[in-house]
Design an enzyme around this catalytic site. Structure first.
Site, short mmCIF file in Angstrom:
data_model
loop_
_atom_site.label_atom_id
_atom_site.label_comp_id
_atom_site.label_asym_id
_atom_site.label_seq_id
_atom_site.Cartn_x
_atom_site.Cartn_y
_atom_site.Cartn_z
CB ALA A 164 0.42 -0.73 4.61
CB SER A 209 -0.42 6.60 2.58
OG SER A 209 0.46 6.61 4.18
N GLY A 210 2.81 6.89 1.88
CA GLY A 210 3.88 7.15 2.71
C GLY A 210 4.35 8.86 2.82
NE ARG A 211 3.43 10.10 8.94
CZ ARG A 211 3.51 8.66 8.77
NH1 ARG A 211 3.13 7.75 7.19
NH2 ARG A 211 4.13 7.50 9.89
N GLY A 259 9.04 -4.33 6.07
CA GLY A 259 10.90 -4.98 6.22
C GLY A 259 10.79 -5.84 5.18
CG ASP A 312 8.06 0.47 9.08
OD1 ASP A 312 8.22 -0.50 9.98
OD2 ASP A 312 6.86 0.81 8.54
CB THR A 313 8.92 -1.78 14.17
OG1 THR A 313 7.19 -1.96 13.01
CG2 THR A 313 8.36 -2.07 15.32
CG ASN A 328 3.74 -9.46 11.72
OD1 ASN A 328 4.58 -8.37 11.83
ND2 ASN A 328 5.20 -10.32 11.36
N GLY A 352 -0.60 5.11 14.19
CA GLY A 352 -2.30 5.56 14.36
C GLY A 352 -3.03 4.63 15.41
#
Length: 500
Positions: free
Chosen positions: A15, A17-19, A85, A244-245, A303, A413
């Site tokens: 959410a 940003s991406g990397r 998701g 990602d989770t 959540n 983070g």
């Protein structure tokens, strides 16, 4: 792995940003290097919200280029993608993207949810899929999409979740990875198979849904066109824990059973790892959902809010030419008085961006609490409230399972915020083990090494994480003060919910 180092690339779309991260496994230690970072903001077009897929695929290619700088391209063995998701794209029989994928925050999904629940009750849907009915879910997005665009239900159309869509344009292979598909509400609860009876009941074409694959599946190689365009070697494309989770949970350095986890960033996911889903009415009413893990187990989670409120406050202060670093905000919070005001971080009033400090003040005023006026008081209010919300979730996990997790593993983070980690231990009354920060990327990389035959299983992944990243332990303190604060939090949030 031989004398020559072998690298993998992990692309993580989060959410905001991406990397792209380059991972290297040297014996029993994993090292991560961020090679490319870019914004990942939804695009509002009139009253509709979209992923900016074309630009993001361009950024992914830039990440591949930067990930091969300084080494021979043959040393980069593979690449894998993870995202959040529920969101998806459709491709047609010619392999073309039908339209830019919608974003889960698109306002249209509320009507679609209402329409589906008129056909299948919330209780039945929960028992069938294990997924808590929420308007962001794929099942509601897709139903509304096909109601509005019947042509997208053609026999040659295929649905791909966002990581699967990136993988398709990397490799040319169409498949849906299990952990990301498990967020959709369209699988059998706790199983890696499409719920065909539910799909038929809703009038969705079965032809829309491609094969399901497990985390650690080798999909193929980069397409010839991409190899020629980028000048890379023919690296493998791997389907990992594409949610990602799921990748983050794989990278938790667990040494004890029955742990709770918090994957904390802009938002937080808090839950437990289980052999089977929890489908009780109490679990549904408390807001828990059941999704897949990379080992075939289930993550029963909720959540929760993360650092969204703090990030939005910082953005608002910057608009007002008040610039604080994160470290400065923490120091201001340390100086502020403890346990003065609390908010319910997940309240709808805080969901949209803008004017966050004022909305926090108004919440406190309307609930009869001292109004936090300074930046430090607001930050302390946010962090204490988040910790108390995590405590509430831990209590709820105990209610639905009969067992209280003895420890919380926090990754993501949010681990950078040591004040939040300590507050969480204080509020929950159990130790918090914080780290690694880059859990999603670490899990992504190590699952690629599993696919490449360099790592054995989840247990070995977690052993490598333990050897590679030094976690920090936070032990509970000031338990009486935090217990009293929790009582106040429960009372204030109950009153606010009743008022709404």
């Amino acid at each position: 792995m031989g004398n020559q180092a072998a690298y993998v690339l992990a692309a993580d779309f989060g959410a905001g940003s991406g990397r792209v991260v380059r991972g290297a496994l040297d014996g029993r230690r994993l090292t991560l290097e961020e090679v490319h970072r870019f914004p990942n903001n939804p695009v509002q077009l009139r009253d509709e919200m979209y992923w900016d897929f074309l630009r993001l695929f361009h950024e992914l290619k830039q990440g591949i280029l930067k990930g091969t700088e300084g080494i021979t391209t043959a040393q980069v063995q593979s690449i894998a993608v993870d995202t959040w998701g529920v969101d998806y794209g459709l491709i047609d029989g010619e392999g073309r993207l039908r339209r830019n994928p919608r974003h889960y925050r698109d306002a249209r999904h509320a009507k679609s949810m209402k329409d589906v629940l008129a056909m299948v009750s919330e209780q039945e849907l929960y028992s069938m899929s294990g997924v808590l009915p929420q308007q962001i879910n794929t099942i509601f997005q897709l139903f509304g999409h096909l109601q509005d665009s019947a042509a997208d239900a053609a026999d040659d159309m295929r649905l791909l979740f966002m990581p699967d869509l990136f993988n398709y344009y990397l490799s040319g292979e169409q498949a849906c990875e299990y952990t990301i598909a498990s967020t959709s509400g369209l699988l059998h609860s706790g199983e890696s198979r499409w719920n065909e009876s539910l799909i038929t009941r809703l009038g969705l074409p079965a032809s829309l849904f491609p094969r399901l694959v497990q985390p650690g599946t080798l999909l193929g190689h980069l397409t010839h066109d991409l190899v020629r365009e980028l000048g890379t070697g023919p690296m493998q494309v791997v389907s990992v824990g594409s949610h990602d989770t799921a990748s983050a949970l794989a990278a938790i350095p667990v040494t004890e059973p029955d742990f709770a986890f918090i994957s904390c960033g802009t938002w937080s996911l808090m839950g437990i790892e289980r052999d089977s889903p929890i489908l009780s009415d109490l679990s549904r009413k408390l807001g828990f959902t059941n999704e897949g893990t990379v080992s075939g187990k289930v993550r029963t989670l909720k959540n929760r809010s993360g650092l969204w409120l703090l990030q939005e406050c910082k953005r608002q202060w910057e608009r007002e030419n008040r610039f604080y670093s994160h470290e400065e905000l923490i120091q201001l919070a340390i100086s502020a008085r403890a346990h003065q005001s609390v908010v319910s971080p997940g309240d709808d009033v805080f969901m949209s961006p803008g004017e966050m400090p004022e909305r926090i003040r108004l919440y406190c005023k309307q609930s009869g609490q001292p109004v936090p006026e300074t930046a430090g008081a607001i930050v302390r209010c946010i962090l204490e409230s988040l910790a108390l919300e995590f405590r509430q979730t831990l209590d709820e996990l105990e209610h639905i399972t009969g067992t209280r997790p003895p420890v919380i593993h926090m990754v993501g983070g949010g681990v950078h915020n040591r004040m939040l980690c300590q507050f969480t231990a204080n509020a929950a009354g159990v130790p918090v083990i914080a780290g690694p920060v880059e859990a999603s990327s670490a899990g992504n990389c190590l699952l690629q090494y599993v696919a490449l035959g360099e790592v054995g299983d989840l247990s070995e992944i977690r052993d490598i994480v333990s050897a590679s990243f030094e976690p920090e332990m936070y032990t509970p303190q000031e338990l009486d003060c935090w217990q009293e604060a929790y009582g106040s939090y429960q009372q204030i949030t109950r009153v606010k919910q009743h008022q709404q």
